[in-house]
Design an enzyme around this catalytic site. Structure first.
Site, PDB file in Angstrom:
ATOM      1  N   ASP A 681       0.827  -1.194   0.000  1.00  0.00           N
ATOM      2  CA  ASP A 681       0.000   0.000   0.000  1.00  0.00           C
ATOM      3  C   ASP A 681       0.872   1.259   0.000  1.00  0.00           C
ATOM      4  OD1 ASP A 681      -2.668   1.066   0.180  1.00  0.00           O
ATOM      5  OD2 ASP A 681      -2.035   1.804   2.159  1.00  0.00           O
ATOM      6  N   LYS A 685       1.408   4.462  -2.821  1.00  0.00           N
ATOM      7  CA  LYS A 685       1.317   5.889  -2.478  1.00  0.00           C
ATOM      8  C   LYS A 685       2.569   6.648  -2.906  1.00  0.00           C
ATOM      9  CE  LYS A 685      -1.776   5.188   1.446  1.00  0.00           C
ATOM     10  NZ  LYS A 685      -1.813   4.977   2.890  1.00  0.00           N
TER      11      LYS A 685
END
Ligand code: ADP
Ligand code: ASP
Ligand code: MG
Length: 820
Positions: A681, A685
């Site tokens: 994750d 980003k």
């Protein structure tokens, strides 16, 4: 003295006619002098008479049924509004007139032909019947009414269906007639007239308004009152633009332009006789009689808006003539337009390219084929010699006209017009500005008409209430919170920010609900569960495109992998997108770039502030630095609230597994905590941030230095994973111990530098900005050319439904200000 005219809806039924009668009685009680009352046929009757005529001509006997229906409607009025003992005489007159119509139609069905001349005679029965019945109703109420067949007043030429009025003869006939009637009140049939040979003619559809104006002018009336079914002339057709509102005063010229371009509320020729005699026309509402309506006269009051109104003609075709031979050859356009005039083809709009290479003009669709034939014959030589390439006809178009005296004095109206159409993806096919400068007209595709009208009305008249139409996919925790926040802020946004937010579509994984009129934010959940249908994203998107609403925003509050496939088509349909979903921006670079390009090309927005750090202003800040010309040297960040929490809580005496368990129990982790601990994750980003900073990176360019021992990753289930974690506790304790020995803290940091992205567990000393991070906070540090000595740092809660929804909300609102 006033002349009153009541339109088709006003005389549609006994109930409506009661209102007409009470308006007339009121005038008389107030001592107003009434010169004449002009009436239309009951609404729908003229259309039916045309159909009846056509049926008779094709020997379709069903027309008799339609005639019975018309007769019935008039009988019902007699039964409701005339005392019983007076009824039979009126029934007989109506029956007599209907018999006359039937005789005529028998003739039509015998010769199997319906000429324009006969059709005019057939249509005349509508007004004749309504006036017959209503004059009797008035008499029974004590009004000295007198049925007046306008064929004895209005003299016209023999251009059937669109006859031209012969002014001198008409005025004389009117004067003669009125000198004989004393104090009687004539109830005059609108719409019809006759030739010098006593043939019945009509003045064009909607022509009863014109009859009233001719009478008013001939009698030097003080006012010509057109009673209809709306509160006067409005800023747009209220049937097409629900937000349209009344125009209290308007000039003849403006009213002329609006009606010429489709404002049916007044028939265009009506304005001329009134204008010539300077008689004000008032447009009033039979069903809201106390409303002031609109006064049409030489001058209008000052207004708050630069334009006065918007009107449209729904269906036109555009004829285009082009060719090199047209350049500088005076006379081509002269020949063109005199030919069209000769054949009595009315041209709605003309637009010539400045190169003079082509001329295009708009006409009614029914004339299209005839015009092509006429022009091909007329310009045969030019076509033969190649001076004219071709005559093309484009169909299914509409015209929108913006009208107003105020346009003469202000600049930028065309710009505003083109910009709002552009932002809504409405392609302009032709433009014309009237030489009077009080009208700019555009030709667009018919399927964009409603969107264009509403969007234009919005920017020109409702600066105090711009509208955003929202489509929300994903009504989970974030989606629900977002709708709650919007509901709480609705009034504030409307009154303070001039922004009205309208939820048009909403869907969760099971059900979807779309309603172009809007879904109330206070009970959307009930409506979704009771009225919703099974969710299908393609169907959702099709509906959205079908509604074609201005200022549409699609909000994806899911983490779904397939929904982003719709982003590009949506952007191409001029729909803006707001989303916390990272999938679209963190896949292949080419996909990311394609979406960026689509937004620029379409002039719409694709906003995803919440892709990184929830509501923290990270992407906005980064984009601001980029557009102002700064250059990025390094990005360092802690981008996972989960990992932030875990390493802030991990301390000697507590096992690492226990900390992870606690984080999971508090809802800080994904169901499988490995999704957080794997760094995937975070990788998405930081990849997005690097791309925003102008670097062309692929997901494979991100190096993740794995935090978890192999056996933890390989564990077959979540419980097994926790067991493995316990077993490896020494490994984590060791890491912690080493950091503590150096007086440092463990931090899971993503770094972008020298074109490389690394994600790893590091320990940082107290001089580092990441040292003092607490709770589940995120922190981002940008080192740029301008922020070189001391980097720019953004820090705060970077996860949670409330702050994520806030970020999405802020993005949505920012689209509202962009569209203004
Ligand atoms: P009547 O039967 O009374 O002559 P019409 O149907 O001919 O009435 O005209 C009234 C209708 O005109 C309204 O119901 C409205 O839908 C339409 N209309 C179109 N443009 C406008 C406008 N700018 N202002 C008001 N009404 C308009
Ligand atoms: N009855 C005619 C029509 O429907 C004229 C009018 O109503 O103004 O066009
Ligand atoms: Mg009308």
């Amino acid at each position: 003295m006033n002349v009153l005219k009541f339109g088709g809806t006003s005389v549609k039924s006994a109930e409506n006619i009661k209102k007409v009668i009470s308006i007339i009685l009121n005038h008389r009680q107030n001592g107003d002098v009434l010169g004449a009352v002009v009436l239309s046929a009951m609404s729908g009757v003229t259309n039916q008479l045309i159909e009846i005529g056509r049926m008779a001509a094709t020997n379709n006997p069903d027309y008799l049924e339609l005639i019975r229906g018309i007769e019935e409607r008039h009988f019902n009025v007699i039964k409701s509004l005339i005392p019983i003992k007076e009824q039979s005489k009126v029934f007989a007159t109506v029956r007599g007139t209907v018999n006359e119509l039937e005789d005529l139609l028998r003739g039509v069905s015998l010769i199997r032909e319906l000429s324009d001349r006969t059709l005019d005679l057939v249509m005349s029965f509508g007004e004749r019947l309504s006036c017959l019945v209503i004059s009797e109703c008035l008499k029974s109420k004590g009004v000295p009414a007198r049925f007046c067949d306008a064929r004895q007043l209005i003299r016209t030429d023999a251009q059937f269906s669109m006859a031209e009025v012969e002014e001198t003869a008409t005025n004389q006939q009117i004067k003669d007639y009125f000198s004989t009637i004393g104090a009687d009140l004539p109830i005059v049939t609108g719409f019809i007239g006759s030739t010098a040979q006593n043939e019945t003619t009509t003045l064009g559809r909607g022509g009863s308004d014109y009859t009233a104006s001719i009478l008013g002018a001939a009698l030097n009336a003080d006012f010509i009152d057109i009673w209809t079914d709306v509160d006067g002339m409005m800023t747009a057709d209220p049937r097409k633009v629900p937000n349209a509102f009344n125009i209290p005063t308007i000039t003849y010229a403006e009213a002329m332009e609006l009606s010429h371009f489709g404002a049916k509320v007044i028939y265009p020729p009506t304005l001329q006789p009134a204008f010539a005699k300077n008689i004000p026309i008032r447009i009033l509402n039979t069903f809201n009689a106390s409303h002031e309506g609109t006064v049409i006269s030489r001058t209008a009051d000052r207004r708050d808006f630069t334009i006065t109104g918007i009107s449209s003609i729904d269906d036109i075709v555009l004829v285009n003539i082009q060719g090199s031979g047209m350049i500088g050859v005076a006379g081509v356009s002269a020949k063109l337009f005199s030919t069209l005039a000769h054949y009595k083809i009315s041209v709605i709009l003309i637009s010539q390219a400045s190169s003079e290479h082509s001329i295009c003009f708009a006409i009614e669709p029914r004339n299209a084929d005839r015009v092509r034939e006429i022009l091909e014959a007329e310009f045969a030589t030019e076509i033969l010699h190649g001076h004219i390439d071709n005559i093309s006809i484009e169909r299914d178009l509409s015209i929108i006209a913006t009208v107003g005296e105020g346009m003469k004095k202000s600049s930028g109206i065309a710009g505003k017009l083109f910009s709002v159409l552009g932002k809504n993806g409405v392609n302009i096919i032709a433009i014309a500005q009237g030489s009077s400068e009080i009208n700019i007209s555009v030709v667009i595709n018919k399927n964009n008409l409603s969107k264009a009208l509403n969007a234009m009305h919005n920017v020109f008249f409702q600066s105090e209430a711009r509208i955003l139409n929202l489509y929300l996919v994903g009504a989970g925790l974030i989606g629900r919170t977002l709708l709650q926040q919007i509901q709480a802020q609705y009034e504030y946004l409307r009154t303070e920010k001039s922004l009205r937010i309208c939820l048009v579509g909403v869907s969760n994984t099971k059900k979807m609900l779309l309603d172009p009129k809007g879904i109330d934010l206070t009970n959307w959940q009930e409506r979704l569960s009771s009225e919703g249908v099974t969710t299908s994203l393609p169907a959702f998107v099709d509906k959205l495109k079908d509604y074609n609403l201005p200022n549409s925003v699609f909000i994806d509050c899911t983490a779904d992998k397939d929904i982003p496939l719709f982003y590009e088509p949506l952007l191409n349909a001029n729909v803006s997108i707001v989303t916390p979903n990272k999938v679209a921006n963190s896949g292949p670079y080419a996909d990311y770039k394609r979406l960026q390009r689509a937004t620029v090309r379409r002039g719409v927005k694709f906003l995803y502030e919440t892709n990184v750090g929830a509501g923290l202003p990270i992407i906005n800040t980064l984009q601001g630095l980029m557009t102002s010309g700064d250059r990025f040297l390094k990005i360092e960040a802690i981008l996972s609230g989960t990992l932030s929490y875990i390493f802030n809580t991990f301390r000697p005496g507590v096992s690492f597994a226990e900390v992870v368990r606690e984080a999971k129990a508090k809802g800080f982790t994904e169901p499988d905590p490995r999704e957080d601990l794997s760094g995937m994750d975070v990788a998405r980003k930081i990849l997005i941030l690097a791309r925003e900073a102008g670097f062309e990176l692929e997901p494979s360019d991100v190096t993740i230095n794995n935090l978890l021992p192999e056996s933890c990753i390989a564990a077959p289930s979540i419980p097994a994973f926790f067991e493995e974690l316990e077993r490896n506790n020494a490994f984590f304790e060791n890491l912690l111990q080493e950091a503590e020995n150096r007086n440092e803290k463990l931090r899971y940091v993503a770094t972008f530098e020298n074109g490389k992205v690394t994600i790893e567990l590091r320990s940082v000393g107290f001089e580092h900005p990441f040292y003092s991070l607490s709770g589940a906070d995120n922190i981002i540090s940008f080192t740029t050319e301008r922020y070189k000595e001391r980097p720019l740092v953004i820090k705060g809660p970077g996860a949670g439904a409330e702050v994520t929804a806030t970020g999405v909300f802020a993005d949505v609102v920012s689209i509202g200000s962009y569209l203004a």
